[in-house]
Design an enzyme around this catalytic site. Structure first.
Site, PDB file in Angstrom:
ATOM      1  N   HIS A   1      10.253  35.834  42.191  1.00  0.00           N
ATOM      2  CA  HIS A   1       8.963  36.401  42.894  1.00  0.00           C
ATOM      3  C   HIS A   1       9.367  37.812  43.249  1.00  0.00           C
ATOM      4  O   HIS A   1      10.446  38.033  43.811  1.00  0.00           O
ATOM      5  CB  HIS A   1       8.370  35.673  44.128  1.00  0.00           C
ATOM      6  CG  HIS A   1       7.736  34.366  43.671  1.00  0.00           C
ATOM      7  ND1 HIS A   1       6.531  34.660  43.177  1.00  0.00           N
ATOM      8  CD2 HIS A   1       7.714  33.049  44.037  1.00  0.00           C
ATOM      9  CE1 HIS A   1       5.940  33.412  42.827  1.00  0.00           C
ATOM     10  NE2 HIS A   1       6.887  32.515  43.703  1.00  0.00           N
TER      11      HIS A   1
ATOM     12  N   CYS B   1       6.653  39.957  39.887  1.00  0.00           N
ATOM     13  CA  CYS B   1       5.564  40.887  40.023  1.00  0.00           C
ATOM     14  C   CYS B   1       5.985  41.992  40.918  1.00  0.00           C
ATOM     15  O   CYS B   1       6.965  42.063  41.462  1.00  0.00           O
ATOM     16  CB  CYS B   1       4.652  39.754  40.980  1.00  0.00           C
ATOM     17  SG  CYS B   1       3.961  38.378  40.139  1.00  0.00           S
TER      18      CYS B   1
END
Length: 367
Positions: free
Chosen positions: A167, A223
């Site tokens: 992430h 991301c």
């Protein structure tokens, strides 16, 4: 020999130069002072190892330290041309943040580095939840220490790689060194309790120390990862379809470059985009879309230059190709990639950033 000390304010590990008694933290600017060992009083006697009738005292053996463990990872002879890599894959298992393809990404990247680019396996530090060594679990502290290990002692001719699959996020920037007003962040396994790793720290740790003649590649499959290393130059495509470099140096004048070396980063998407897992036709496994397209470009021979690499990666994701093709990675990883395909509807575009601009159409890609 550099000494590692924790910042007295934010606890960031810092490299204390030989002979120095203080150091300023690049993250919080606090000054940490270290006592001169020669001025310290001798240690007090401790419990003896001998019997009670003996008066010979000896200090207890020192407890093992995470710093000691990290310093022993991947030791190779100190000659030019060493290759070292840190590979981090985090699935965040049994949490609401769980991802499916990140550990597969790490395994695929390790195989690629060993078999395609001849990285010694002993010089690759893997951080995943599957590791049994507690210092190889991808916690915030361990990732920080792994980044220090990667650049420590590097010299001209060395090739370094930092790969992260997990992430990524953003947080408000208050120093004025971000064009969009946000810092990019990596999320370690324990980010909910220990916090995220901010791009300013990543830049200070693995970008600024890189000396002349050393090359570092970062592959960030997360991301909001477009400028995750805070590198000053971002490659964009102009209206004519050619790649041009944008200067993203901070308006404040803060230095974000290297100590003479070269740092190049491929990332999964722009700062305002999200990265995706690939869907698996077999429903058994998956990989990150960016790592998938990166490996595929190399295996299919589309990675001659950096421009070729970027174009191939973007084309793969845009077209959502349904097969992974042949090559050494596919044939030997078997279940990791066989039958993999990209799911439709991906809205991400791989990015290329660098410490210095170069001709992406002529500069040959290599790790």
């Amino acid at each position: 020999m550099l000494m590692l000390v924790d910042c007295s304010n934010c606890r960031t590990p810092l490299q204390l130069p030989p002979g120095a008694r203080s150091i300023r933290c690049a993250i919080c600017q606090a000054i940490t002072r270290v006592a001169d060992p020669r001025s310290l009083p001798p240690p007090l006697p401790t419990q003896p190892y001998a019997t009670s009738s003996s008066h010979n005292y000896a200090p207890p053996p020192p407890a093992p330290s995470p710093y000691d463990r990290l310093s022993s990872f991947g030791q190779t002879p100190p000659v030019n041309g060493r290759k070292k890599a840190v590979i981090c894959g985090i699935s965040y298992r049994r949490t609401k943040h769980e991802l499916k393809g990140c550990i597969n990404d790490a395994k695929c990247m390790k195989y690629l580095l060993i078999n395609k680019f001849k990285f010694p396996e002993s010089s690759i530090l893997m951080l995943t939840e599957e590791e049994t060594d507690p210092y190889r679990i991808p916690t915030k502290h361990n990732i920080r220490m792994a980044m220090f290990w990667l650049v420590q002692g590097c010299q001209a001719g060395d090739s370094l790689v930092f790969h992260f699959s997990g992430h990524g996020s953003q947080q408000r920037n208050y120093t004025g060194d971000e064009i969009d007003g946000f810092d990019e962040t990596l999320c370690p396994l324990d980010f909910e309790t220990q916090g995220m790793i901010v791009d300013d720290e990543i830049n200070a740790t693995i970008v600024k120390p890189i000396p002349h003649g050393v090359k570092l590649h970062a592959i960030i499959d997360a991301c909001h990862s477009g400028t995750m290393l805070d590198l000053p130059f971002l490659c964009r495509m102009d209206r004519t379809g050619r790649y041009v470099w944008e200067d993203h140096s901070p308006q404040s004048g803060m230095f974000k470059g290297t100590n003479g070396g070269e740092v190049i980063s491929f990332s999964g998407c722009d700062d305002d985009q999200s990265s995706a897992d690939t869907a698996s036709l077999s429903k058994v496994t998956s990989t990150g879309a960016m790592t998938f397209s990166f490996i595929q470009a190399i295996e299919r021979g589309h990675g001659t230059t950096y421009g070729d690499m970027l174009t191939s990666m973007r084309t793969t994701i845009r077209k959502n190709e349904s097969d992974v093709g042949g090559g050494a990675v596919t044939s030997l990883l078997g279940m990791l990639l066989t039958g993999g395909s990209l799911g439709g509807g991906l809205r991400q575009e791989p990015q290329l950033t660098a410490s210095e601009p170069f001709d992406v159409y002529t500069k040959r890609f290599s790790l």
